[in-house]
Scaffold this motif. Sequence first.
Motif, mmCIF file in Angstrom:
data_model
loop_
_atom_site.group_PDB
_atom_site.id
_atom_site.type_symbol
_atom_site.label_atom_id
_atom_site.label_comp_id
_atom_site.label_asym_id
_atom_site.label_seq_id
_atom_site.Cartn_x
_atom_site.Cartn_y
_atom_site.Cartn_z
ATOM 1 N N VAL A 1 -1.365 -1.231 -10.955
ATOM 2 C CA VAL A 1 -2.110 -2.081 -9.782
ATOM 3 C C VAL A 1 -2.627 -3.234 -10.648
ATOM 4 O O VAL A 1 -3.399 -3.252 -11.513
ATOM 5 C CB VAL A 1 -3.114 -1.145 -9.439
ATOM 6 C CG1 VAL A 1 -4.337 -1.667 -8.434
ATOM 7 C CG2 VAL A 1 -2.703 0.221 -8.570
ATOM 8 N N THR A 2 -2.460 -4.572 -9.820
ATOM 9 C CA THR A 2 -2.939 -5.796 -10.186
ATOM 10 C C THR A 2 -3.959 -6.227 -9.522
ATOM 11 O O THR A 2 -3.632 -6.365 -8.118
ATOM 12 C CB THR A 2 -1.877 -6.698 -10.469
ATOM 13 O OG1 THR A 2 -0.702 -6.063 -11.186
ATOM 14 C CG2 THR A 2 -2.144 -7.854 -11.106
ATOM 15 N N ILE A 3 -5.074 -6.537 -9.794
ATOM 16 C CA ILE A 3 -6.026 -7.032 -9.108
ATOM 17 C C ILE A 3 -6.225 -8.458 -9.233
ATOM 18 O O ILE A 3 -6.436 -8.896 -10.557
ATOM 19 C CB ILE A 3 -7.728 -6.278 -9.755
ATOM 20 C CG1 ILE A 3 -7.310 -4.822 -9.349
ATOM 21 C CG2 ILE A 3 -8.676 -6.886 -8.809
ATOM 22 C CD1 ILE A 3 -8.488 -4.047 -9.960
ATOM 23 N N ASN A 4 -6.145 -9.279 -8.194
ATOM 24 C CA ASN A 4 -6.336 -10.708 -8.299
ATOM 25 C C ASN A 4 -7.224 -11.185 -7.803
ATOM 26 O O ASN A 4 -7.822 -10.904 -6.519
ATOM 27 C CB ASN A 4 -4.928 -11.349 -7.719
ATOM 28 C CG ASN A 4 -3.491 -10.808 -8.406
ATOM 29 O OD1 ASN A 4 -3.399 -11.218 -9.458
ATOM 30 N ND2 ASN A 4 -2.728 -10.230 -7.534
ATOM 31 N N GLY A 5 -7.956 -12.254 -8.189
ATOM 32 C CA GLY A 5 -9.107 -13.102 -7.590
ATOM 33 C C GLY A 5 -10.439 -12.600 -7.714
ATOM 34 O O GLY A 5 -11.365 -13.199 -7.389
ATOM 35 N N PRO B 1 0.630 -1.356 0.158
ATOM 36 C CA PRO B 1 -0.063 -0.071 0.172
ATOM 37 C C PRO B 1 0.940 1.194 0.002
ATOM 38 O O PRO B 1 0.513 2.321 -0.114
ATOM 39 C CB PRO B 1 -0.914 -0.212 1.289
ATOM 40 C CG PRO B 1 -0.043 -1.129 2.064
ATOM 41 C CD PRO B 1 0.652 -1.905 1.198
ATOM 42 N N GLU B 2 2.167 1.231 0.511
ATOM 43 C CA GLU B 2 2.927 2.319 0.537
ATOM 44 C C GLU B 2 3.229 2.804 -0.853
ATOM 45 O O GLU B 2 3.732 3.955 -1.226
ATOM 46 C CB GLU B 2 4.282 2.067 1.244
ATOM 47 C CG GLU B 2 5.270 1.083 0.586
ATOM 48 C CD GLU B 2 4.873 -0.573 0.588
ATOM 49 O OE1 GLU B 2 5.654 -1.353 0.223
ATOM 50 O OE2 GLU B 2 3.971 -0.618 1.454
ATOM 51 N N ASN B 3 2.978 2.078 -1.978
ATOM 52 C CA ASN B 3 3.339 2.323 -3.332
ATOM 53 C C ASN B 3 2.126 3.081 -3.920
ATOM 54 O O ASN B 3 2.212 3.697 -4.846
ATOM 55 C CB ASN B 3 3.472 1.436 -4.436
ATOM 56 C CG ASN B 3 4.907 0.531 -3.789
ATOM 57 O OD1 ASN B 3 5.877 1.416 -3.376
ATOM 58 N ND2 ASN B 3 5.053 -0.837 -4.060
ATOM 59 N N SER C 1 -9.167 0.608 -1.418
ATOM 60 C CA SER C 1 -7.865 0.691 -1.243
ATOM 61 C C SER C 1 -7.313 2.264 -1.292
ATOM 62 O O SER C 1 -6.369 2.466 -0.769
ATOM 63 C CB SER C 1 -7.115 0.189 -2.506
ATOM 64 O OG SER C 1 -7.518 -1.127 -2.512
ATOM 65 N N THR C 2 -8.074 3.331 -1.528
ATOM 66 C CA THR C 2 -8.049 4.657 -1.342
ATOM 67 C C THR C 2 -8.203 5.154 0.087
ATOM 68 O O THR C 2 -9.354 5.060 0.369
ATOM 69 C CB THR C 2 -8.605 5.561 -2.601
ATOM 70 O OG1 THR C 2 -8.408 4.738 -3.748
ATOM 71 C CG2 THR C 2 -8.430 6.958 -2.458
ATOM 72 N N PRO C 3 -7.542 5.696 0.776
ATOM 73 C CA PRO C 3 -7.649 6.315 2.257
ATOM 74 C C PRO C 3 -8.960 7.385 1.922
ATOM 75 O O PRO C 3 -8.874 7.989 0.931
ATOM 76 C CB PRO C 3 -6.262 6.902 2.403
ATOM 77 C CG PRO C 3 -5.139 6.044 1.880
ATOM 78 C CD PRO C 3 -5.923 5.694 0.488
ATOM 79 N N VAL C 4 -9.666 7.610 3.007
ATOM 80 C CA VAL C 4 -10.621 8.299 2.945
ATOM 81 C C VAL C 4 -10.345 9.694 2.556
ATOM 82 O O VAL C 4 -11.169 10.460 1.708
ATOM 83 C CB VAL C 4 -11.228 8.323 4.164
ATOM 84 C CG1 VAL C 4 -12.447 9.180 4.445
ATOM 85 C CG2 VAL C 4 -11.911 6.963 4.684
ATOM 86 N N LYS C 5 -9.122 10.358 2.972
ATOM 87 C CA LYS C 5 -8.935 11.598 2.760
ATOM 88 C C LYS C 5 -8.428 11.960 1.250
ATOM 89 O O LYS C 5 -8.352 13.210 1.089
ATOM 90 C CB LYS C 5 -7.696 11.962 3.753
ATOM 91 C CG LYS C 5 -6.375 11.210 3.673
ATOM 92 C CD LYS C 5 -5.380 12.038 4.365
ATOM 93 C CE LYS C 5 -4.039 11.038 4.116
ATOM 94 N NZ LYS C 5 -3.089 11.506 4.969
ATOM 95 N N TYR C 6 -8.390 11.170 0.496
ATOM 96 C CA TYR C 6 -7.953 11.194 -0.723
ATOM 97 C C TYR C 6 -8.961 10.778 -1.783
ATOM 98 O O TYR C 6 -8.796 11.210 -3.055
ATOM 99 C CB TYR C 6 -6.692 10.111 -1.213
ATOM 100 C CG TYR C 6 -5.322 10.440 -0.593
ATOM 101 C CD1 TYR C 6 -4.767 11.828 -0.589
ATOM 102 C CD2 TYR C 6 -4.884 9.558 0.499
ATOM 103 C CE1 TYR C 6 -3.669 12.156 -0.007
ATOM 104 C CE2 TYR C 6 -3.604 9.912 0.918
ATOM 105 C CZ TYR C 6 -3.157 11.162 0.553
ATOM 106 O OH TYR C 6 -1.872 11.395 1.559
ATOM 107 N N VAL D 1 0.006 -3.261 -5.491
ATOM 108 C CA VAL D 1 0.439 -2.313 -5.959
ATOM 109 C C VAL D 1 1.869 -2.129 -6.358
ATOM 110 O O VAL D 1 2.695 -2.255 -5.431
ATOM 111 C CB VAL D 1 0.343 -0.980 -5.011
ATOM 112 C CG1 VAL D 1 0.520 0.450 -5.647
ATOM 113 C CG2 VAL D 1 -1.259 -1.186 -4.443
ATOM 114 N N GLY D 2 2.314 -1.853 -7.697
ATOM 115 C CA GLY D 2 3.620 -1.711 -8.093
ATOM 116 C C GLY D 2 4.324 -0.342 -7.832
ATOM 117 O O GLY D 2 3.640 0.416 -7.601
ATOM 118 N N LYS D 3 5.716 -0.364 -8.096
ATOM 119 C CA LYS D 3 6.234 0.966 -8.221
ATOM 120 C C LYS D 3 5.958 1.901 -9.484
ATOM 121 O O LYS D 3 5.584 1.473 -10.423
ATOM 122 C CB LYS D 3 7.779 0.557 -8.139
ATOM 123 C CG LYS D 3 8.491 -0.113 -7.067
ATOM 124 C CD LYS D 3 8.485 0.759 -5.853
ATOM 125 C CE LYS D 3 9.507 0.210 -4.792
ATOM 126 N NZ LYS D 3 9.697 0.967 -3.589
#
Length: 323
Positions: free
Chosen positions: A177-181, A62-64, A88-93, A205-207
């Motif tokens: 971003v890769t969504i799996n499942g 998530p840091e990426n 996955s997106t923090p509320v503030k963003y 989440v990739g670089k």
Amino acid sequence: MDELVIYLMSLEEKEGEGIDRKLFESEIIQKPLPFFNPLYNGFIAIFSAISKFFWHFEVKNPENLKFDNNIIAANHTSYLDMVWLAVSTPVKYRKFVYVAGSADLKLLRYGFPFLPVIWVDKNNTLDVIKRSADILRQGYNLIIFPEGGRTSTGKMMEFKIGAAFIAKNLNKKIIPVTINGAYDIWSRHSFLPKFNRRLKGNIVVGKAIDPLDFKSVQDLNDALKESERSKSVMLSHLPGIAYRCALDEHWTMHFISDGCLQLTGYPSASILNNKEITFNEIIAPEYRNSLHEQWEVVVHDKTFFKGEYEIITSEGKRKWVFE
């Protein structure tokens, strides 16, 4: 869409900055919504709880996932994709994120007014590129699905070049971003999702990919697709684990894939950041010093590591691993 974008790129070469100016420098027509509907946060919270309970949903790295005027590009497998990206997106963003979404779902705007969506169909490619660029030019973030639609087979489709075209012209980084499942849980062929706790879903989440590192739009698009493909294949089918760690006495894990439980008997959460056990403690004692010495040489010489050693599982059994 691909054919039109490639045609526009050819016009750029012939006509100079004319096309660029119309799409990326002209007067802004897509203004942000006047306010963010707070009811969305309640809706997202409900789906977050459902996803975590039934499908063990989690975000890896998530840091990426940074929201500083970037393009977030994801594979498109399911009706859950937009929801999981919102979770996955923090509320503030959330009020600073727009989505380029399929016009097939346009009826949602009647049930959910003030959706931050730029609607995409086969006949409005130029308008979508222009409006997407406008949002980015005003400091917002944009989620794009480069495949241009949801997969019907679960396999990744060919990437359209639109996301790379916008990123290259506006010099905006792309976060892959890769969504799996999600496909197994709620594919386009199903009316409702499968509420089965044996199914799992995650987002990796990739670089960030910097467009300045690539000479052409096509090179940038190829790099984006390879980033998506490699994370999906590696993390979904690898018979073992993928990890990222510090070169310290504990091999402190900053990321470790779900295969950890099957391989070591320990859930990944117990090893991350040395929460309950360090990876060094899992390595058989007689290999610990030699592994550190080998890795120090590899890092110093900027080469690759290849070797075999034993680990000790949570049940006390010894197991050979190849790295």
